[in-house]
Design a protein around this motif. Structure first.
Motif, PDB file in Angstrom:
ATOM      1  N   ALA A  12      14.343  -7.441  86.229  1.00  0.00           N
ATOM      2  CA  ALA A  12      15.195  -7.659  87.407  1.00  0.00           C
ATOM      3  C   ALA A  12      15.179  -6.446  88.326  1.00  0.00           C
ATOM      4  CB  ALA A  12      16.627  -7.990  86.979  1.00  0.00           C
ATOM      5  N   ILE A  13      15.238  -5.254  87.757  1.00  0.00           N
ATOM      6  CA  ILE A  13      15.261  -4.052  88.588  1.00  0.00           C
ATOM      7  C   ILE A  13      13.910  -3.857  89.260  1.00  0.00           C
ATOM      8  CG2 ILE A  13      14.612  -2.156  87.003  1.00  0.00           C
ATOM      9  CD1 ILE A  13      17.722  -2.039  89.150  1.00  0.00           C
ATOM     10  N   ARG A  47      11.858  -6.252  90.245  1.00  0.00           N
ATOM     11  CA  ARG A  47      11.817  -7.193  91.365  1.00  0.00           C
ATOM     12  C   ARG A  47      12.682  -6.688  92.528  1.00  0.00           C
ATOM     13  NH1 ARG A  47      11.434 -10.780  87.139  1.00  0.00           N
ATOM     14  NH2 ARG A  47      13.680 -11.065  86.920  1.00  0.00           N
ATOM     15  N   ALA A  48      13.866  -6.165  92.198  1.00  0.00           N
ATOM     16  CA  ALA A  48      14.769  -5.672  93.243  1.00  0.00           C
ATOM     17  C   ALA A  48      14.162  -4.486  93.989  1.00  0.00           C
ATOM     18  CB  ALA A  48      16.116  -5.284  92.637  1.00  0.00           C
ATOM     19  N   HIS A  92      21.147  -3.733 103.759  1.00  0.00           N
ATOM     20  CA  HIS A  92      20.687  -3.841 102.371  1.00  0.00           C
ATOM     21  C   HIS A  92      21.475  -4.916 101.627  1.00  0.00           C
ATOM     22  CE1 HIS A  92      20.039  -2.961  98.166  1.00  0.00           C
ATOM     23  NE2 HIS A  92      21.259  -2.479  98.048  1.00  0.00           N
ATOM     24  N   ALA A 142      19.518  -8.136 100.159  1.00  0.00           N
ATOM     25  CA  ALA A 142      19.191  -8.017  98.735  1.00  0.00           C
ATOM     26  C   ALA A 142      20.184  -8.668  97.796  1.00  0.00           C
ATOM     27  CB  ALA A 142      19.035  -6.535  98.378  1.00  0.00           C
ATOM     28  N   ASP A 143      21.194  -9.339  98.297  1.00  0.00           N
ATOM     29  CA  ASP A 143      22.232  -9.877  97.413  1.00  0.00           C
ATOM     30  C   ASP A 143      21.685 -10.682  96.234  1.00  0.00           C
ATOM     31  OD1 ASP A 143      25.120 -10.223  96.795  1.00  0.00           O
ATOM     32  OD2 ASP A 143      24.581 -12.334  97.107  1.00  0.00           O
ATOM     33  N   TYR A 156      18.952 -10.356  94.628  1.00  0.00           N
ATOM     34  CA  TYR A 156      18.338  -9.414  93.685  1.00  0.00           C
ATOM     35  C   TYR A 156      19.401  -8.593  92.976  1.00  0.00           C
ATOM     36  CZ  TYR A 156      14.032 -10.767  95.912  1.00  0.00           C
ATOM     37  OH  TYR A 156      12.972 -11.502  96.374  1.00  0.00           O
ATOM     38  N   ILE A 157      20.427  -8.191  93.711  1.00  0.00           N
ATOM     39  CA  ILE A 157      21.532  -7.442  93.119  1.00  0.00           C
ATOM     40  C   ILE A 157      22.214  -8.303  92.056  1.00  0.00           C
ATOM     41  CG2 ILE A 157      23.787  -6.392  93.563  1.00  0.00           C
ATOM     42  CD1 ILE A 157      22.678  -5.741  96.435  1.00  0.00           C
ATOM     43  N   GLU A 183      20.959 -10.678  90.295  1.00  0.00           N
ATOM     44  CA  GLU A 183      20.093 -10.802  89.124  1.00  0.00           C
ATOM     45  C   GLU A 183      20.177  -9.552  88.246  1.00  0.00           C
ATOM     46  OE1 GLU A 183      15.459 -11.663  87.904  1.00  0.00           O
ATOM     47  OE2 GLU A 183      15.999 -11.628  90.026  1.00  0.00           O
ATOM     48  N   VAL A 184      20.228  -8.381  88.856  1.00  0.00           N
ATOM     49  CA  VAL A 184      20.333  -7.137  88.092  1.00  0.00           C
ATOM     50  C   VAL A 184      21.651  -7.095  87.328  1.00  0.00           C
ATOM     51  CG1 VAL A 184      20.549  -4.618  88.272  1.00  0.00           C
ATOM     52  CG2 VAL A 184      18.757  -5.819  89.566  1.00  0.00           C
TER      53      VAL A 184
END
Length: 149
Positions: free
Chosen positions: A42-43, A45-46, A85, A89-90, A92-93, A95-96
């Motif tokens: 996940a990180i 990908r982010a 950001h 990126a929400d 992706y955030i 998912e992390v």
């Protein structure tokens, strides 16, 4: 051979290179048991997304496997860049955060009230500190173009 680039950040629009609005975030995350690989994926990908689309000037993530913690450092031009950001990126955030919780969040610099409130909302009960900027500069090094033999 590398070339030094002094990056004067013109946050006030007057051409002086005023970088008083620069923000550095240090996020310490506790990785959930049995989620290390999911967190890594996940990180990755982010960070890849941020590198291609994000407003950050720098993103670095370090994992301390024995302690199951991760440290994320993000450098932003100003509070507007932080808001951009968050908007981009929400997913992706989210998912992390399925694989960790924020343990500590440190802000170096002085974000505006809107970003400060957003940080407080996002981290919940985690420790939060703000340290105002005293002095500094930014210098990024970029590789020189390849030379032909």
């Amino acid at each position: 051979m590398a070339t030094d680039i002094d990056t004067d950040i013109d946050t006030d629009g007057n051409g002086n290179g005023n970088d008083n609005a620069v923000l550095l975030f240090h996020n310490t995350m506790r990785i959930t048991d049995n989620h290390l690989e999911g967190f890594r994926d996940a990180i990755a990908r982010a960070v890849r997304f941020a590198g291609e689309h994000g407003p950050q000037l720098m993103v670095e993530v370090f994992i301390d496997e024995p302690r199951m913690t991760a440290h994320s450092f993000q450098l932003f031009r100003d509070s507007d860049a932080v808001r951009t950001h968050w908007q981009l990126a929400d997913p992706y955030i989210q998912e992390v955060v399925e694989h960790c919780r924020v343990e500590r969040f440190e802000v170096f610099g002085e974000p505006d009230a809107d970003v400060t409130a957003g940080i407080r909302d996002a981290i919940g009960e985690a420790a939060l500190t703000f340290s105002p900027r005293t002095a500094g500069f930014i210098r990024f090094t970029t590789p020189s173009p390849p030379t032909t033999p």
